[in-house]
Design an enzyme around this catalytic site. Structure first.
Site, short mmCIF file in Angstrom:
data_model
loop_
_atom_site.label_atom_id
_atom_site.label_comp_id
_atom_site.label_asym_id
_atom_site.label_seq_id
_atom_site.Cartn_x
_atom_site.Cartn_y
_atom_site.Cartn_z
N GLY A 242 0.80 -1.29 0.04
CA GLY A 242 0.11 -0.20 0.02
C GLY A 242 0.86 1.24 -0.09
O GLY A 242 0.18 2.32 0.02
N GLU A 280 4.35 -6.28 1.60
CA GLU A 280 3.93 -6.72 0.22
C GLU A 280 3.52 -5.67 -0.90
O GLU A 280 2.41 -5.23 -1.11
CB GLU A 280 2.37 -7.34 0.40
CG GLU A 280 2.29 -8.70 1.35
CD GLU A 280 0.79 -8.85 1.44
OE1 GLU A 280 -0.23 -8.47 1.11
OE2 GLU A 280 0.67 -10.14 2.28
N PRO A 281 4.60 -4.78 -0.98
CA PRO A 281 4.27 -3.70 -2.08
C PRO A 281 4.23 -3.97 -3.43
O PRO A 281 4.88 -4.91 -3.81
CB PRO A 281 5.46 -2.98 -1.69
CG PRO A 281 6.62 -3.88 -1.77
CD PRO A 281 5.88 -4.99 -0.39
N ARG A 283 2.52 -1.29 -6.12
CA ARG A 283 2.52 0.04 -6.99
C ARG A 283 4.01 0.52 -6.70
O ARG A 283 4.59 0.93 -7.61
CB ARG A 283 1.44 0.94 -6.21
CG ARG A 283 1.51 2.22 -6.80
CD ARG A 283 0.45 3.02 -6.16
NE ARG A 283 -0.88 2.59 -5.88
CZ ARG A 283 -1.80 2.41 -6.37
NH1 ARG A 283 -1.70 2.84 -7.82
NH2 ARG A 283 -3.06 1.53 -6.17
N ARG A 319 -7.17 2.90 -14.56
CA ARG A 319 -7.09 3.74 -13.26
C ARG A 319 -7.96 5.21 -13.22
O ARG A 319 -8.72 5.22 -12.13
CB ARG A 319 -5.75 3.83 -12.70
CG ARG A 319 -4.90 2.65 -12.54
CD ARG A 319 -3.74 2.96 -11.73
NE ARG A 319 -3.80 3.48 -10.57
CZ ARG A 319 -3.81 4.51 -10.26
NH1 ARG A 319 -3.27 5.62 -10.72
NH2 ARG A 319 -4.03 4.86 -8.95
N TYR A 323 -10.95 4.53 -10.67
CA TYR A 323 -10.71 5.15 -9.40
C TYR A 323 -10.71 6.69 -9.34
O TYR A 323 -10.35 7.30 -8.15
CB TYR A 323 -9.12 4.72 -8.53
CG TYR A 323 -8.96 3.14 -8.72
CD1 TYR A 323 -9.81 2.29 -7.99
CD2 TYR A 323 -7.98 2.90 -9.33
CE1 TYR A 323 -9.33 1.03 -8.05
CE2 TYR A 323 -7.39 1.31 -9.10
CZ TYR A 323 -8.25 0.49 -8.74
OH TYR A 323 -8.04 -0.78 -8.69
N CYS A 348 -15.95 4.30 -26.44
CA CYS A 348 -17.23 4.66 -25.97
C CYS A 348 -17.97 4.79 -24.78
O CYS A 348 -18.65 4.05 -24.76
CB CYS A 348 -18.32 3.99 -27.20
SG CYS A 348 -17.72 4.38 -29.01
N GLU A 349 -17.29 5.32 -23.85
CA GLU A 349 -17.68 5.41 -22.43
C GLU A 349 -17.25 6.91 -22.02
O GLU A 349 -16.15 7.52 -22.38
CB GLU A 349 -16.91 4.47 -21.79
CG GLU A 349 -16.92 3.09 -21.66
CD GLU A 349 -18.39 2.44 -21.14
OE1 GLU A 349 -19.15 3.11 -20.61
OE2 GLU A 349 -18.84 1.48 -21.98
N TYR A 375 -0.53 -1.31 -12.23
CA TYR A 375 -2.26 -1.43 -12.52
C TYR A 375 -2.35 -0.90 -13.64
O TYR A 375 -3.37 -0.11 -13.79
CB TYR A 375 -2.96 -0.71 -11.47
CG TYR A 375 -2.59 -1.22 -9.80
CD1 TYR A 375 -2.90 -2.85 -9.43
CD2 TYR A 375 -1.76 -0.79 -9.05
CE1 TYR A 375 -2.63 -3.45 -8.45
CE2 TYR A 375 -1.29 -1.41 -7.67
CZ TYR A 375 -1.81 -2.72 -7.53
OH TYR A 375 -1.30 -3.46 -6.35
C1 LIG Z 1 -3.47 -8.54 -0.04
C2 LIG Z 1 -2.49 -7.29 -0.95
N1 LIG Z 1 -1.19 -7.09 -0.92
C3 LIG Z 1 -0.56 -6.04 -1.44
C4 LIG Z 1 -1.25 -5.09 -2.31
C5 LIG Z 1 -0.37 -4.37 -2.81
O1 LIG Z 1 -0.76 -2.85 -2.71
P1 LIG Z 1 0.17 -1.62 -3.30
O2 LIG Z 1 0.15 -1.97 -4.70
O3 LIG Z 1 -0.87 -0.80 -3.00
O4 LIG Z 1 1.31 -1.54 -2.78
C6 LIG Z 1 -2.54 -5.31 -2.61
C7 LIG Z 1 -3.22 -4.61 -3.51
O5 LIG Z 1 -4.31 -4.78 -3.71
C8 LIG Z 1 -3.40 -6.58 -1.72
O6 LIG Z 1 -4.60 -6.52 -2.08
#
Ligand SMILES: Cc1ncc(COP(=O)(O)O)c(C=O)c1O
Length: 418
Positions: A242, A280-281, A283, A319, A323, A348-349, A375
């Site tokens: 995140g 768990e990065p 993005r 995106r 979002y 066409c949206e 993404y």
């Molecule tokens: C379980 C889990 N871990 C990690 C991520 C990665 O998030 P980010 O790309 O924001 O680092 C996500 C994204 O949706 C997720 O669902």
């Protein structure tokens, strides 16, 4: 290792020190195309790995970008993977990530996906409900295996991010709700077919500061201490991903290394630093190192202003439509300048709209959509009968490889056969 920049003399856009106009000239009719700086990606991933302790794990969230060239570089930097499907699991293994560096998340893993994870011997199945834990135990028993389980809790933390990417509040579908924690612990303590190896949480994406991350991580630590008292012995704590990136608004105050440092400090202050840390990065490892290059199809002047129509649309980069995200869009061969143009795609949206951008007095031939490495391609579709975009991978100042678009003819043929 330069990422996106401009030539100081000509102002032409460069990525990984490659001039994007020259790249296009050498590869005509290749737009829309994602272009990635592999060296930048690898250097960023390595810096994050090195900001943690050797026993910790950066589990790259593969959903952000699953291109083999990218995943191999991230693996080479020492990262593992967070996968959310059997397909992503096989891709991570195929790209050289060892099974013991892979965790598998997802609220609705099929029996087949659980069986695959058990067969491959991954570091942890991250279960997201009591019911999924029971199913994982049943699948492991049937296969004569012990499931390595991490419980993804729902920490009940609100995050200042778009509602569609907030995942850690009580009403989200993700993670085990607080009321279920005692039952999950009791089931884990009573079974031989599963071993609790971790406790995890993921509170949402595009976090601007470390505060919500730490609020969630504190809940993980509390659960850990409670479960340790009940005789369970997790090996790792996983605080999720995140980490936000700066899409141009300048509102991101924490870098990936700040999240890493804060997480390690928290573990120490909680007396839990004997445990491994997993993050768990997604993005932040790839987003800033990719751009989407698009050709201008035409412009249109109306009473409401200047419109610029690109050959890239929401099917290539969803995106903004999904979002309300904003990506900087700039002319490829000169600096952004007034006046502003409304930039839209061919789909066409009405939501196929990238917003207002300073593109100068005349319409440019090409534009670059910045920070599109995460993404972007993974969410691309062939909607409206449009081919998936090409992908170009740069390294050491030149093109390392190109993944060509499958082309429209392939789409026509496949749909005719359907
Ligand atoms: C379980 C889990 N871990 C990690 C991520 C990665 O998030 P980010 O790309 O924001 O680092 C996500 C994204 O949706 C997720 O669902």
């Amino acid at each position: 290792l330069s990422g996106f920049e401009r030539d100081p003399e000509t102002q032409q856009a460069r990525l990984g020190s490659v001039n994007l106009s020259a790249l296009l000239a050498a590869n005509p009719r290749r737009t829309p195309a994602y272009v990635y700086d592999l060296d930048g990606i690898e250097a960023g991933a390595r810096a994050l790995v090195e900001s943690l302790r050797p026993r910790d794990l950066v589990a790259y969230a593969l959903k952000a970008n699953s291109a083999g060239s990218i995943v191999r570089r991230i693996a080479r930097a020492g990262c593992g993977a967070d996968v959310v499907s059997g397909g992503e699991l096989e891709l991570a293994l195929g790209a050289g990530i060892p099974a013991r560096k892979i965790v598998m998340s997802g609220v609705a893993k099929s029996d087949g996906e659980i069986d695959l994870a058990l067969a491959r011997g991954i570091r942890a199945l991250q279960v997201e409900s009591l019911e999924e834990l029971a199913r994982s135990i049943a699948r492991a028993s049937a296969a004569g295996k012990v499931a390595r389980v991490s419980v993804r809790i729902n920490p009940g933390v609100e995050v200042d991010t778009h509602a569609h990417i907030a995942t850690g509040h009580a009403a989200a579908k993700f993670g085990v709700a607080a009321a279920e924690w005692p039952r999950v612990a009791a089931l884990l303590a009573s079974t031989q077919a599963a071993k609790l190896v971790g406790i995890s949480a993921h509170v949402g994406s595009s976090l601007k500061t470390t505060e919500p991350y730490l609020a969630s991580a504190r809940v993980v630590c509390d659960v850990c201490k409670d479960w340790q008292k009940r005789g369970l012995a997790p090996e790792f704590l996983d605080f999720g991903g995140g980490f936000g990136i700066d899409y141009g608004a300048g509102n991101i105050s924490a870098q990936p290394r700040d999240f890493a440092r804060a997480a390690l400090e928290l573990l120490a202050s909680q007396g839990l630093d004997a445990l491994e840390l997993v993050v768990e990065p997604g993005r932040s490892l790839v987003g800033p190192f990719g751009v989407l290059v698009a050709a201008v199809i035409q412009s249109k002047l109306t009473d409401s202003g200047r419109w610029l129509m690109l050959d890239a649309g929401m099917n290539d980069l969803i995106r903004p439509a999904l979002y309300g995200a904003r990506h900087r869009i700039e002319p490829l061969a000169r600096l952004p300048d007034e006046p502003s143009w409304r930039v839209v795609g061919p789909i066409c949206e009405s939501t196929d709209d990238f917003g207002m951008h300073d593109l100068g007095p005349s319409a440019p031939d090409y534009v670059v959509i910045r920070d599109a490495g995460a993404y972007g391609f993974t969410l691309a579709s062939e909607y409206n009968g449009r081919a998936l975009p090409a992908e170009v991978f740069l390294s050491a100042g030149k093109v390392e490889s190109i993944s060509a678009s499958p082309g429209v003819a392939a789409w026509v043929e496949r749909r005719l056969r359907a």
